[in-house]
Design an enzyme around this catalytic site. Sequence first.
Site, PDB file in Angstrom:
ATOM      1  N   TYR A  66       0.828  -1.213   0.000  1.00 30.59           N
ATOM      2  CA  TYR A  66       0.000   0.000   0.000  1.00 30.59           C
ATOM      3  C   TYR A  66       0.864   1.265   0.000  1.00 30.59           C
ATOM      4  CZ  TYR A  66      -5.119   0.631   0.241  1.00 30.59           C
ATOM      5  OH  TYR A  66      -6.441   0.837  -0.060  1.00 30.59           O
ATOM      6  N   GLU A  80       2.253   6.374  -7.059  1.00 26.04           N
ATOM      7  CA  GLU A  80       1.205   7.261  -7.589  1.00 26.04           C
ATOM      8  C   GLU A  80       1.569   8.732  -7.374  1.00 26.04           C
ATOM      9  OE1 GLU A  80      -2.668   6.038  -6.093  1.00 26.04           O
ATOM     10  OE2 GLU A  80      -2.127   3.944  -6.387  1.00 26.04           O
TER      11      GLU A  80
HETATM   12  C1  LIG Z   1     -11.176  12.269  -8.465  1.00 29.79           C
HETATM   13  C2  LIG Z   1      -9.855  12.152  -7.879  1.00 29.79           C
HETATM   14  C3  LIG Z   1      -9.812  11.249  -6.709  1.00 29.79           C
HETATM   15  C4  LIG Z   1      -8.499  11.289  -6.057  1.00 29.79           C
HETATM   16  C5  LIG Z   1      -8.530  10.726  -4.672  1.00 29.79           C
HETATM   17  C6  LIG Z   1      -7.210  10.810  -4.072  1.00 29.79           C
HETATM   18  C7  LIG Z   1      -7.134  10.195  -2.722  1.00 29.79           C
HETATM   19  C8  LIG Z   1      -6.529   8.860  -2.765  1.00 29.79           C
HETATM   20  C9  LIG Z   1      -6.145   8.280  -1.479  1.00 29.79           C
HETATM   21  C10 LIG Z   1      -6.151   6.785  -1.585  1.00 29.79           C
HETATM   22  C11 LIG Z   1      -4.954   6.209  -2.159  1.00 29.79           C
HETATM   23  C12 LIG Z   1      -5.155   4.773  -2.616  1.00 29.79           C
HETATM   24  C13 LIG Z   1      -4.025   4.380  -3.415  1.00 29.79           C
HETATM   25  C14 LIG Z   1      -4.092   2.979  -3.946  1.00 29.79           C
HETATM   26  O1  LIG Z   1      -4.523   3.021  -5.291  1.00 29.79           O
HETATM   27  C15 LIG Z   1      -2.773   2.387  -3.883  1.00 29.79           C
HETATM   28  C16 LIG Z   1      -2.795   0.914  -3.985  1.00 29.79           C
HETATM   29  O2  LIG Z   1      -3.740   0.234  -4.177  1.00 29.79           O
HETATM   30  S1  LIG Z   1      -1.296   0.268  -3.749  1.00 29.79           S
HETATM   31  C17 LIG Z   1      -1.536  -1.490  -3.690  1.00 29.79           C
HETATM   32  C18 LIG Z   1      -1.962  -1.980  -2.340  1.00 29.79           C
HETATM   33  N1  LIG Z   1      -3.347  -1.865  -2.279  1.00 29.79           N
HETATM   34  C19 LIG Z   1      -4.129  -2.653  -1.577  1.00 29.79           C
HETATM   35  O3  LIG Z   1      -3.699  -3.533  -0.862  1.00 29.79           O
HETATM   36  C20 LIG Z   1      -5.556  -2.403  -1.775  1.00 29.79           C
HETATM   37  C21 LIG Z   1      -6.300  -2.757  -0.612  1.00 29.79           C
HETATM   38  N2  LIG Z   1      -7.610  -2.278  -0.824  1.00 29.79           N
HETATM   39  C22 LIG Z   1      -8.636  -3.102  -0.883  1.00 29.79           C
HETATM   40  O4  LIG Z   1      -8.512  -4.261  -0.683  1.00 29.79           O
HETATM   41  C23 LIG Z   1     -10.000  -2.579  -1.150  1.00 29.79           C
HETATM   42  O5  LIG Z   1      -9.934  -1.787  -2.247  1.00 29.79           O
HETATM   43  C24 LIG Z   1     -10.639  -1.877   0.034  1.00 29.79           C
HETATM   44  C25 LIG Z   1     -11.971  -1.320  -0.417  1.00 29.79           C
HETATM   45  C26 LIG Z   1      -9.764  -0.751   0.540  1.00 29.79           C
HETATM   46  C27 LIG Z   1     -10.839  -2.822   1.216  1.00 29.79           C
HETATM   47  O6  LIG Z   1     -11.434  -3.898   0.913  1.00 29.79           O
HETATM   48  P1  LIG Z   1     -12.666  -4.543   1.723  1.00 29.79           P
HETATM   49  O7  LIG Z   1     -13.260  -3.676   2.757  1.00 29.79           O
HETATM   50  O8  LIG Z   1     -13.584  -5.045   0.680  1.00 29.79           O
HETATM   51  O9  LIG Z   1     -11.947  -5.630   2.550  1.00 29.79           O
HETATM   52  P2  LIG Z   1     -12.014  -7.170   2.390  1.00 29.79           P
HETATM   53  O10 LIG Z   1     -11.262  -7.571   1.196  1.00 29.79           O
HETATM   54  O11 LIG Z   1     -11.535  -7.718   3.695  1.00 29.79           O
HETATM   55  O12 LIG Z   1     -13.549  -7.481   2.131  1.00 29.79           O
HETATM   56  C28 LIG Z   1     -14.600  -7.241   3.080  1.00 29.79           C
HETATM   57  C29 LIG Z   1     -15.739  -8.213   2.805  1.00 29.79           C
HETATM   58  O13 LIG Z   1     -16.271  -8.018   1.510  1.00 29.79           O
HETATM   59  C30 LIG Z   1     -16.044  -9.178   0.711  1.00 29.79           C
HETATM   60  N3  LIG Z   1     -15.754  -8.752  -0.638  1.00 29.79           N
HETATM   61  C31 LIG Z   1     -15.229  -7.592  -1.027  1.00 29.79           C
HETATM   62  N4  LIG Z   1     -15.078  -7.544  -2.330  1.00 29.79           N
HETATM   63  C32 LIG Z   1     -15.513  -8.730  -2.804  1.00 29.79           C
HETATM   64  C33 LIG Z   1     -15.597  -9.309  -4.092  1.00 29.79           C
HETATM   65  N5  LIG Z   1     -15.173  -8.656  -5.182  1.00 29.79           N
HETATM   66  N6  LIG Z   1     -16.107 -10.542  -4.180  1.00 29.79           N
HETATM   67  C34 LIG Z   1     -16.512 -11.233  -3.123  1.00 29.79           C
HETATM   68  N7  LIG Z   1     -16.462 -10.740  -1.858  1.00 29.79           N
HETATM   69  C35 LIG Z   1     -15.963  -9.507  -1.715  1.00 29.79           C
HETATM   70  C36 LIG Z   1     -14.897  -9.860   1.409  1.00 29.79           C
HETATM   71  O14 LIG Z   1     -14.793 -11.213   1.139  1.00 29.79           O
HETATM   72  C37 LIG Z   1     -15.254  -9.617   2.850  1.00 29.79           C
HETATM   73  O15 LIG Z   1     -16.319 -10.468   3.243  1.00 29.79           O
HETATM   74  P3  LIG Z   1     -16.551 -10.921   4.752  1.00 29.79           P
HETATM   75  O16 LIG Z   1     -16.817  -9.698   5.537  1.00 29.79           O
HETATM   76  O17 LIG Z   1     -17.708 -11.835   4.683  1.00 29.79           O
HETATM   77  O18 LIG Z   1     -15.285 -11.581   5.172  1.00 29.79           O
END
Ligand SMILES: CCCCCCCCCCCCC[C@@H](O)CC(=O)SCCNC(=O)CCNC(=O)[C@H](O)C(C)(C)COP(=O)(O)OP(=O)(O)OC[C@H]1O[C@@H](n2cnc3c(N)ncnc32)[C@H](O)[C@@H]1OP(=O)(O)O
Length: 245
Positions: free
Chosen positions: A167, A174
Amino acid sequence: MASSEEDGGGNGAVEEKENGKKRRLGALATAWLIFYNVAMTAGWLVLGIAMVRFYIQKGTHRGLFRSVQKTLKFFQTFALLEVVHCAVGIVRTSVLVTGVQVSSRIFMVWFIAHSIKQIQNEESVILFLVVWTVTEITRYSFYTFNLLNHLPYFIKWARYNFFIILYPVGVAGELLTIYAALPYVKKTGMFSLRLPNKYNVSFDYYYFLIIVMFSYVPLFPQLYFHMLRQRRRVLHGEVIVEKDD
Ligand SMILES: CCCCCCCCCCCCC[C@@H](O)CC(=O)SCCNC(=O)CCNC(=O)[C@H](O)C(C)(C)COP(=O)(O)OP(=O)(O)OC[C@H]1O[C@@H](n2cnc3c(N)ncnc32)[C@H](O)[C@@H]1OP(=O)(O)O
């Protein structure tokens, strides 16, 4: 995540419906999510393999973005559906958190890397591309195996540990890319609207980009701490009380 028909839990939007309807919607939602996650895993895998092949063949990162941009644009834009998934309640995630994550990526792809050709060969572009690719292959394969109830522990471990390093590294990539874009934006005045004009409004993309860079300061920690909470919940079984949007 959309729950299976048997356990019936975890999906507010679905639970409110009467029983027959609930079962059908649950199965449909699960089938759709499996399709979506398999497609996204495959898409990011294709992108990863294309990047490795490009580098092995050419021995340089120059031209890499250009060669993979179609695949990147398609799959990153497709991820807008994730906001829809949260909004309709088939995944249990905050619309706000997902919206910030997805919109910042879309912005980087279309309004920075696509629009400002001069920065496409910056090392920082490759940095965030590699980091996004590793993250997304891990994340979508995690969701897929989880939905199929056959989740290997190393994928779960990777999903909730890799981000600790990836992250901040991705964010650095970015921010460095936006920073590299600033001189070109200033010189060309792109996406800017100067006075006088018939709408009587002005917009300066250069200053907008500076504001976007500063907006990482309050927004990124929220995403990072959200992921740390998810990590504690999933890997250590802690019960987390999430605030509503
Ligand atoms: C207009 C101009 C806008 C400019 C804005 C500028 C501000 C920017 C600030 C932000 C910067 C972000 C930069 C970013 O792009 C950099 C990177 O990504 S670097 C690489 C590292 N990145 C990561 O590791 C990304 C991590 N992020 C995520 O995983 C997700 O996007 C996030 C929404 C942040 C979190 O995910 P979530 O809350 O969904 O967590 P979980 O994965 O634990 O899921 C929770 C529960 O939902 C179920 N789930 C979610 N998605 C799915 C799916 N596609 N299919 C099935 N199930 C899904 C998951 O299983 C969990 O279920 P349960 O609760 O039952 O366990």
